[in-house]
Motif scaffolding. Structure first.
Motif, mmCIF file in Angstrom:
data_model
loop_
_atom_site.group_PDB
_atom_site.id
_atom_site.type_symbol
_atom_site.label_atom_id
_atom_site.label_comp_id
_atom_site.label_asym_id
_atom_site.label_seq_id
_atom_site.Cartn_x
_atom_site.Cartn_y
_atom_site.Cartn_z
ATOM 1 N N GLY A 269 0.794 -1.227 0.000
ATOM 2 C CA GLY A 269 0.000 0.000 0.000
ATOM 3 C C GLY A 269 0.823 1.272 0.000
ATOM 4 O O GLY A 269 0.291 2.354 -0.280
ATOM 5 N N ASN A 270 2.106 1.198 0.302
ATOM 6 C CA ASN A 270 2.957 2.398 0.268
ATOM 7 C C ASN A 270 3.359 2.712 -1.168
ATOM 8 O O ASN A 270 3.773 1.807 -1.908
ATOM 9 C CB ASN A 270 4.211 2.187 1.120
ATOM 10 C CG ASN A 270 3.885 2.011 2.582
ATOM 11 O OD1 ASN A 270 2.895 2.559 3.073
ATOM 12 N ND2 ASN A 270 4.700 1.242 3.300
ATOM 13 N N GLU A 271 3.260 3.951 -1.547
ATOM 14 C CA GLU A 271 3.627 4.333 -2.899
ATOM 15 C C GLU A 271 4.103 5.787 -2.938
ATOM 16 O O GLU A 271 3.811 6.588 -2.053
ATOM 17 C CB GLU A 271 2.458 4.132 -3.874
ATOM 18 C CG GLU A 271 1.257 5.003 -3.609
ATOM 19 C CD GLU A 271 0.135 4.754 -4.604
ATOM 20 O OE1 GLU A 271 -0.022 3.604 -5.059
ATOM 21 O OE2 GLU A 271 -0.594 5.719 -4.932
ATOM 22 N N LYS A 272 4.832 6.093 -3.994
ATOM 23 C CA LYS A 272 5.339 7.449 -4.232
ATOM 24 C C LYS A 272 5.106 7.785 -5.697
ATOM 25 O O LYS A 272 5.327 6.944 -6.568
ATOM 26 C CB LYS A 272 6.832 7.525 -3.905
ATOM 27 C CG LYS A 272 7.465 8.893 -4.161
ATOM 28 C CD LYS A 272 8.948 8.855 -3.842
ATOM 29 C CE LYS A 272 9.623 10.185 -4.142
ATOM 30 N NZ LYS A 272 9.152 11.267 -3.274
ATOM 31 N N ARG A 273 4.652 9.010 -5.945
ATOM 32 C CA ARG A 273 4.368 9.421 -7.323
ATOM 33 C C ARG A 273 5.345 10.506 -7.761
ATOM 34 O O ARG A 273 5.689 11.403 -6.992
ATOM 35 C CB ARG A 273 2.934 9.928 -7.452
ATOM 36 C CG ARG A 273 1.911 8.814 -7.343
ATOM 37 C CD ARG A 273 0.566 9.241 -7.853
ATOM 38 N NE ARG A 273 -0.394 8.141 -7.813
ATOM 39 C CZ ARG A 273 -1.638 8.211 -8.268
ATOM 40 N NH1 ARG A 273 -2.075 9.345 -8.788
ATOM 41 N NH2 ARG A 273 -2.439 7.175 -8.203
ATOM 42 N N LYS A 274 5.756 10.376 -9.011
ATOM 43 C CA LYS A 274 6.627 11.366 -9.624
ATOM 44 C C LYS A 274 5.993 11.838 -10.931
ATOM 45 O O LYS A 274 5.370 11.049 -11.648
ATOM 46 C CB LYS A 274 8.015 10.775 -9.906
ATOM 47 C CG LYS A 274 8.807 10.402 -8.671
ATOM 48 C CD LYS A 274 10.208 9.974 -9.053
ATOM 49 C CE LYS A 274 11.064 9.720 -7.824
ATOM 50 N NZ LYS A 274 12.467 9.437 -8.182
ATOM 51 N N TYR A 275 6.186 13.125 -11.218
ATOM 52 C CA TYR A 275 5.649 13.702 -12.445
ATOM 53 C C TYR A 275 6.799 14.283 -13.253
ATOM 54 O O TYR A 275 7.605 15.068 -12.745
ATOM 55 C CB TYR A 275 4.621 14.792 -12.120
ATOM 56 C CG TYR A 275 3.447 14.283 -11.313
ATOM 57 C CD1 TYR A 275 2.352 13.698 -11.937
ATOM 58 C CD2 TYR A 275 3.449 14.370 -9.923
ATOM 59 C CE1 TYR A 275 1.282 13.220 -11.199
ATOM 60 C CE2 TYR A 275 2.378 13.895 -9.178
ATOM 61 C CZ TYR A 275 1.295 13.317 -9.822
ATOM 62 O OH TYR A 275 0.249 12.847 -9.097
ATOM 63 N N ASN A 276 6.879 13.869 -14.515
ATOM 64 C CA ASN A 276 7.956 14.314 -15.399
ATOM 65 C C ASN A 276 7.392 14.860 -16.700
ATOM 66 O O ASN A 276 6.297 14.482 -17.128
ATOM 67 C CB ASN A 276 8.915 13.154 -15.747
ATOM 68 C CG ASN A 276 9.572 12.561 -14.536
ATOM 69 O OD1 ASN A 276 9.761 13.224 -13.525
ATOM 70 N ND2 ASN A 276 9.930 11.294 -14.633
#
Length: 398
Positions: A269-276
Motif C-alpha cells: 500500500g505504500n507508494e510514491k508518485r513522480k511527475y515528469n
C-alpha cells in the motif's frame, strides 16, 4: 576564439578604428589586457575588430593618446538581446499567451464518441467515464490513459464484451461490443449423434432423431447414440438433424503438486508518485523528487502525449507510480495443503467441462509428501453431455 558562447553570453561589440598608427594602437590594447578578435583591415587607415563589452568602456582611454578615431558599429550578445526582448515584451507576451492557449485547448477533451452501444449501455458508459474524470473540458493528461480507461470500463460494466478506446486529437472514440446479442437461428444439416468419449448413460433428452441406445448402457467413444435416419423399413428414408443431450457418467484423473512453503511478492500500500515532462526522450522532473524510502518496488508509468492542434508533439507528460512490495512466505500444514490441492484439481477439471456438467464423486487414489510438496492423484466421476454431431452424407446413407 576558444569559446564564442561565453562571449555571446557576456556580450561583445564590433569596433571600427580609423587613423594612423593602427598597429601600434592594437599593441597597446593587447598589452593592457584587452581581448580582441576578428581583426580585419579595410584600406590603409581603417580596421574593424570585436571585443568584450566590459573592455569597450576602457578603449577610449587608450584612444586619447593615439591618432585614431573610434566608432562602435554593432552590439551583439545576450545583454543586448535581452534589451530588445524587453522592448518588445508586449508582443512576445501576447504571442506566448496565444501559443499557450492553443496548446492548452489542444490537450483538452472536446468530444466523446460512442459507437455500437444501445442507449441504456451508452448511458452507463458515460456515467462511468464521468466517475473516471473523462469528460468534456477536462485536460487529457489529468485522466487515465487509453488502456486504463478500457480496462476500467470492461471491469465495471457487465454488459460489455469488449470496448475499444482510441484518442484522436481532442476526441475519445469508443467502439463497443455488447453481451447477449441476438443469436442467429441455427441451421442444421442431417447428422447423427455419437459419443465423444466412453461413459455410462444416465439421462437424456432427444429433440429429434431415433434413439439407438438403452438406458444405463456403457458406450464407447464414437458409438452411435441417436440416428438421423428416421425412415421406415419400407419406403424412402428421411434424413434429419439428430439433436438432443445425452448425459453420461465419465471419469477423469488429475495430478496436482502443491508446495507447503511458498514465497511471493505483494504490494503493502505504500507508494510514491513522480511527475515528469519528457522532451525528445529527456526526462525533466516536475514533482516528486528524490528516491523512495522503500527498497523493493515496482514502477508503473502512464504517458500522456501533448498535442498542438492536430499534431502530436515530441513532448509528453508522465506519471510514475512507485509501489513498495514485500516478500512474504506462505506456509500450509499437510491437511491445509491437501484441501487446497483438491480444490485446485476441481477447478482445473471444470475448465475442460461444459456448464451443465456436474462432479458427482471424487477419490484420492494416491497421496504423498516429497521435496516439501503435497502430491495428489485424484479420480473424478462426472456427469456430462457426451453427444456430438456427426454429419450424414448421401453416399453414407446409400
Amino acid at each position: 576564439m576558444k569559446n564564442q558562447w561565453i562571449e555571446f553570453i557576456l556580450g561583445y561589440v564590433t569596433v571600427k578604428v580609423s587613423g594612423k598608427g593602427l598597429e601600434r594602437f592594437l599593441n597597446v590594447l593587447t598589452r593592457n589586457g584587452l581581448y580582441i578578435w576578428n581583426v580585419k583591415r579595410h584600406g590603409t587607415e581603417t580596421i574593424t575588430f570585436k571585443m568584450r563589452l566590459k573592455d569597450a568602456k576602457n578603449i577610449r582611454l587608450f584612444a586619447r593618446n593615439s591618432e585614431c578615431k573610434i566608432s562602435f558599429l554593432r552590439r551583439s550578445g545576450s545583454p543586448f538581446l535581452v534589451k530588445r526582448l524587453l522592448k518588445n515584451s508586449g508582443f512576445l507576451a501576447g504571442a506566448g499567451i496565444f501559443l499557450f492557449i492553443i496548446l492548452f485547448l489542444s490537450n483538452m477533451i472536446w468530444g466523446i464518441d460512442i459507437k455500437g452501444a444501445k442507449p441504456a449501455t451508452e448511458y452507463k458508459i458515460r456515467k462511468e467515464l464521468d466517475k473516471m474524470g473523462v469528460k468534456i473540458g477536462k485536460l487529457q493528461f489529468l485522466t487515465e490513459n487509453v488502456d486504463g480507461i478500457q480496462k476500467r470500463l470492461t471491469d465495471s460494466i457487465s454488459d460489455l464484451t469488449w470496448v475499444g478506446v482510441e484518442l484522436k486529437g481532442t476526441t475519445f472514440h469508443l467502439q463497443v461490443v455488447e453481451k447477449n446479442e441476438p443469436k442467429k437461428p441455427e441451421t442444421y444439416s442431417p447428422q447423427n449423434l455419437i459419443a465423444k468419449k466412453k461413459a455410462i448413460i444416465v439421462k437424456y433428452y432427444i429433440e429429434e432423431g431415433q434413439k439407438v441406445f438403452t438406458d444405463h448402457e456403457y458406450v464407447e467413444k464414437g458409438q452411435l447414440l441417436v440416428s438421423g435416419n428416421i425412415g421406415q423399413e419400407e419406403g424412402t428414408p428421411k434424413l434429419v438433424a439428430a439433436r438432443g443431450k445425452i448425459f453420461g457418467e465419465t471419469w477423469y484423473k488429475s495430478h496436482v503438486e502443491l508446495p507447503l512453503k511458498t514465497n511471493f511478492r505483494v504490494y503493502n500500500g505504500n507508494e510514491k508518485r513522480k511527475y515528469n515532462i519528457n522532451i525528445w526522450g529527456l526526462d525533466i522532473p516536475v514533482w516528486g523528487f528524490g528516491k523512495p524510502k522503500f527498497k523493493e518496488y515496482e514502477t508503473e508509468v502512464i504517458t500522456h502525449k501533448i498535442h498542438f492542434l492536430k499534431w502530436e508533439l515530441p513532448i509528453s507528460f508522465e506519471t510514475k507510480t512507485l509501489r513498495e512490495r514485500e516478500e512474504l512466505t506462505r506456509t500450509y500444514t499437510n491437511q491445509e495443503a491437501e484441501g487446497i490441492a483438491l480444490d485446485m484439481a476441481r477447478k482445473e477439471i471444470k475448465t475442460h467441462l461444459d456448464e451443465d456438467s456436474t462432479i458427482i464423486d471424487e477419490k484420492i487414489l494416491h497421496k504423498a509428501l516429497q521435496n516439501g510438496k503435497v502430491i495428489l492423484d485424484i479420480h473424478f466421476r462426472i456427469i456430462e453431455n457426451i453427444a456430438i454431431g456427426q454429419p450424414i452424407s448421401k453416399e453414407t446413407n446409400e
